[in-house]
Design an enzyme around this catalytic site. Structure first.
Site, PDB file in Angstrom:
ATOM      1  N   HIS A 152       0.828  -1.216   0.000  1.00 23.86           N
ATOM      2  CA  HIS A 152       0.000   0.000   0.000  1.00 23.86           C
ATOM      3  C   HIS A 152       0.859   1.262   0.000  1.00 23.86           C
ATOM      4  O   HIS A 152       0.476   2.298   0.536  1.00 23.86           O
ATOM      5  CB  HIS A 152      -0.964  -0.025   1.187  1.00 23.86           C
ATOM      6  CG  HIS A 152      -1.897  -1.180   1.126  1.00 23.86           C
ATOM      7  ND1 HIS A 152      -3.096  -1.143   0.460  1.00 23.86           N
ATOM      8  CD2 HIS A 152      -1.766  -2.446   1.593  1.00 23.86           C
ATOM      9  CE1 HIS A 152      -3.685  -2.326   0.544  1.00 23.86           C
ATOM     10  NE2 HIS A 152      -2.889  -3.137   1.218  1.00 23.86           N
ATOM     11  N   ASP A 157      -6.325  -1.511  -3.874  1.00 27.45           N
ATOM     12  CA  ASP A 157      -6.718  -2.363  -2.752  1.00 27.45           C
ATOM     13  C   ASP A 157      -7.479  -3.561  -3.298  1.00 27.45           C
ATOM     14  O   ASP A 157      -8.458  -3.382  -4.033  1.00 27.45           O
ATOM     15  CB  ASP A 157      -7.655  -1.619  -1.787  1.00 27.45           C
ATOM     16  CG  ASP A 157      -6.935  -0.609  -0.929  1.00 27.45           C
ATOM     17  OD1 ASP A 157      -5.700  -0.552  -0.968  1.00 27.45           O
ATOM     18  OD2 ASP A 157      -7.636   0.140  -0.216  1.00 27.45           O
ATOM     19  N   HIS A 162      -7.816  -6.952   1.538  1.00 28.75           N
ATOM     20  CA  HIS A 162      -7.187  -5.952   2.410  1.00 28.75           C
ATOM     21  C   HIS A 162      -8.037  -5.664   3.643  1.00 28.75           C
ATOM     22  O   HIS A 162      -7.514  -5.466   4.735  1.00 28.75           O
ATOM     23  CB  HIS A 162      -6.954  -4.673   1.598  1.00 28.75           C
ATOM     24  CG  HIS A 162      -6.381  -3.533   2.354  1.00 28.75           C
ATOM     25  ND1 HIS A 162      -5.304  -3.665   3.208  1.00 28.75           N
ATOM     26  CD2 HIS A 162      -6.740  -2.219   2.396  1.00 28.75           C
ATOM     27  CE1 HIS A 162      -5.014  -2.484   3.725  1.00 28.75           C
ATOM     28  NE2 HIS A 162      -5.875  -1.591   3.273  1.00 28.75           N
ATOM     29  N   HIS A 175     -14.614   1.730   2.381  1.00 27.49           N
ATOM     30  CA  HIS A 175     -14.072   0.506   1.772  1.00 27.49           C
ATOM     31  C   HIS A 175     -15.142  -0.579   1.696  1.00 27.49           C
ATOM     32  O   HIS A 175     -15.348  -1.200   0.647  1.00 27.49           O
ATOM     33  CB  HIS A 175     -12.901  -0.030   2.603  1.00 27.49           C
ATOM     34  CG  HIS A 175     -11.584   0.653   2.367  1.00 27.49           C
ATOM     35  ND1 HIS A 175     -11.251   1.833   2.977  1.00 27.49           N
ATOM     36  CD2 HIS A 175     -10.514   0.308   1.597  1.00 27.49           C
ATOM     37  CE1 HIS A 175     -10.025   2.186   2.606  1.00 27.49           C
ATOM     38  NE2 HIS A 175      -9.550   1.276   1.768  1.00 27.49           N
ATOM     39  N   GLU A 215      -5.840   4.065  -5.118  1.00 29.38           N
ATOM     40  CA  GLU A 215      -5.479   5.148  -4.197  1.00 29.38           C
ATOM     41  C   GLU A 215      -4.084   5.697  -4.500  1.00 29.38           C
ATOM     42  O   GLU A 215      -3.265   5.027  -5.113  1.00 29.38           O
ATOM     43  CB  GLU A 215      -5.522   4.637  -2.749  1.00 29.38           C
ATOM     44  CG  GLU A 215      -6.910   4.197  -2.323  1.00 29.38           C
ATOM     45  CD  GLU A 215      -6.948   3.413  -1.021  1.00 29.38           C
ATOM     46  OE1 GLU A 215      -7.974   3.470  -0.328  1.00 29.38           O
ATOM     47  OE2 GLU A 215      -5.955   2.730  -0.698  1.00 29.38           O
TER      48      GLU A 215
END
EC number: 3.5.1.9
Length: 206
Positions: free
Chosen positions: A48, A54, A58, A159, A171
């Site tokens: 990350h 993701d 995760h 999320h 991200e």
């Protein structure tokens, strides 16, 4: 396809990381002088670090791992939307944006001001945004910050809400100099079979 525009954070020993996470490091295992023919390096990093995706694993122990993800999600037409100046993005913030035919949305929040340090506050996504994006056919959401949730969140509401609607997460984009509009996105994860995330080389073109 036009000229490629790199929207990834450069990976180096100075890249800011999540507090307490693995520092990024690159070093030579063998030098050309030692091996007689080649330099060979090794990389240590968190999955990350910098610009990354993701996988659901995760934040969900039963979720998909990186190699199980649909690669089509990470390449194709994407809409860059400027949402600067907001604390948390809600459906109303996108009400004037046409999402017709758009499966990938990249949000330019401008809230990570100094990329030499990990931010203390970022623009996050409200969990209600997930249903709105789903209803409009969006399958991938990208942000220019380290997380779609507040940095101190343990619940990770955004999320989980996005995952419940089958929307995947990208991200750490660098969108500072990117004008709003449609682009072609490529941000392919590495084929990490068991991983919870992966660094990507994210590029845009027109």
């Amino acid at each position: 396809m036009g000229k490629l525009i790199d929207v990834s954070m450069p990976l180096s020993s100075t890249i800011p990381i999540w507090p307490g996470d693995t520092l990024f490091a690159y070093e030579l295992t063998w030098t050309k002088e030692e091996s007689g023919s080649v330099n060979v390096g090794q990389v240590t990093m968190s999955t990350h670090t910098g610009t990354h995706i993701d996988a659901p694993f995760h934040f969900d122990s039963n979720g998909e791992r990186v190699l199980e993800l649909d690669l089509d999600l990470y390449a194709g037409t994407a809409l860059v939307v400027d949402v600067s100046g907001r604390e948390c993005i809600r459906p109303d913030d996108l009400k004037d944006v046409s999402l017709e035919g758009i499966q990938r949305v990249l949000l330019k929040t401008g809230s990570w001001k100094d990329r030499s340090v990990f931010p203390s506050i970022i623009t996050c996504l409200h969990e209600s945004l997930a249903a709105y994006l789903f209803e409009n056919g969006v399958r991938l959401i990208g942000v220019d910050v380290p997380s779609v949730d507040p940095l101190d969140s343990k619940e990770l509401s955004a999320h989980h809400a996005l995952h419940s609607k089958g929307i995947h997460i990208l991200e750490g984009l660098v969108l500072d100099d990117i004008e709003p509009g449609k682009y072609h996105l490529m941000a392919l994860p590495l084929p990490l079979k068991e991983a919870d995330g992966s660094p990507v080389r994210a590029v845009l073109s027109r």
